[in-house]
Design a protein around this motif. Structure first.
Motif, mmCIF file in Angstrom:
data_model
loop_
_atom_site.group_PDB
_atom_site.id
_atom_site.type_symbol
_atom_site.label_atom_id
_atom_site.label_comp_id
_atom_site.label_asym_id
_atom_site.label_seq_id
_atom_site.Cartn_x
_atom_site.Cartn_y
_atom_site.Cartn_z
ATOM 1 N N GLN A 1 4.512 59.191 -66.657
ATOM 2 C CA GLN A 1 5.601 58.337 -66.196
ATOM 3 C C GLN A 1 5.416 57.980 -64.724
ATOM 4 O O GLN A 1 5.639 56.841 -64.323
ATOM 5 C CB GLN A 1 6.938 59.042 -66.412
ATOM 6 N N LYS A 2 4.969 58.936 -63.930
ATOM 7 C CA LYS A 2 4.737 58.683 -62.510
ATOM 8 C C LYS A 2 3.643 57.627 -62.335
ATOM 9 O O LYS A 2 3.780 56.703 -61.533
ATOM 10 C CB LYS A 2 4.333 59.975 -61.801
ATOM 11 N N SER B 1 2.786 55.358 -64.447
ATOM 12 C CA SER B 1 3.326 54.083 -64.903
ATOM 13 C C SER B 1 4.160 53.431 -63.803
ATOM 14 O O SER B 1 4.054 52.227 -63.566
ATOM 15 C CB SER B 1 4.179 54.315 -66.151
ATOM 16 N N ARG B 2 4.969 54.229 -63.119
ATOM 17 C CA ARG B 2 5.780 53.697 -62.024
ATOM 18 C C ARG B 2 4.898 53.212 -60.881
ATOM 19 O O ARG B 2 5.188 52.188 -60.251
ATOM 20 C CB ARG B 2 6.759 54.758 -61.514
ATOM 21 N N GLU C 1 3.435 49.861 -61.811
ATOM 22 C CA GLU C 1 4.470 48.834 -61.705
ATOM 23 C C GLU C 1 4.709 48.466 -60.241
ATOM 24 O O GLU C 1 4.835 47.282 -59.899
ATOM 25 C CB GLU C 1 5.766 49.358 -62.337
ATOM 26 N N THR C 2 4.738 49.457 -59.388
ATOM 27 C CA THR C 2 4.931 49.215 -57.950
ATOM 28 C C THR C 2 3.780 48.401 -57.382
ATOM 29 O O THR C 2 3.990 47.465 -56.603
ATOM 30 C CB THR C 2 5.072 50.547 -57.201
#
Length: 107
Positions: free
Chosen positions: A78-79, A81-82, A85-86
């Motif tokens: 999840q990290k 993925s974030r 996205e950033t």
């Protein structure tokens, strides 16, 4: 004078740094797909500082915070993925900035 940082560390050096056996590092390689140290021509694992930092994060999640391996894997996924996205948002903003600068210069 500071000693220069090494580019690559052996599995033994990394295990000593974390105070674990080398088998635990090999086990974490199997459990965490994001942990992929390179291998030299002799087939020995060599860790970069980035690999060591990632291992530190894994140890913090599993041993420091007490997360089970699946939960730690999910957290790291999840990290990542974030972060992706950033990075995409930053790229879009940089493109917009370049466009606006170009427009300003044309006026």
């Amino acid at each position: 004078m500071q000693t220069p940082r090494k580019l690559y560390y052996t599995i033994k050096e990394v295990a000593e740094r974390f105070g674990v056996k080398t088998s635990k590092l090999r086990f974490y390689e199997q459990e965490f797909p994001s942990l992929k140290p390179k291998k030299n021509s002799a087939g020995d694992r060599v860790y970069t500082q980035e690999d060591i930092d990632h291992l530190g994060e894994i140890f913090e999640l599993v041993e420091g915070k007490g997360l089970k391996l699946p939960a730690a894997r999910a957290f790291l996924k999840q990290k990542n993925s974030r972060l992706d996205e950033t990075r995409q948002h930053i790229q879009k903003l940089e493109n917009l900035k370049a466009f606006l600068i170009q427009m300003r210069d044309e006026l």
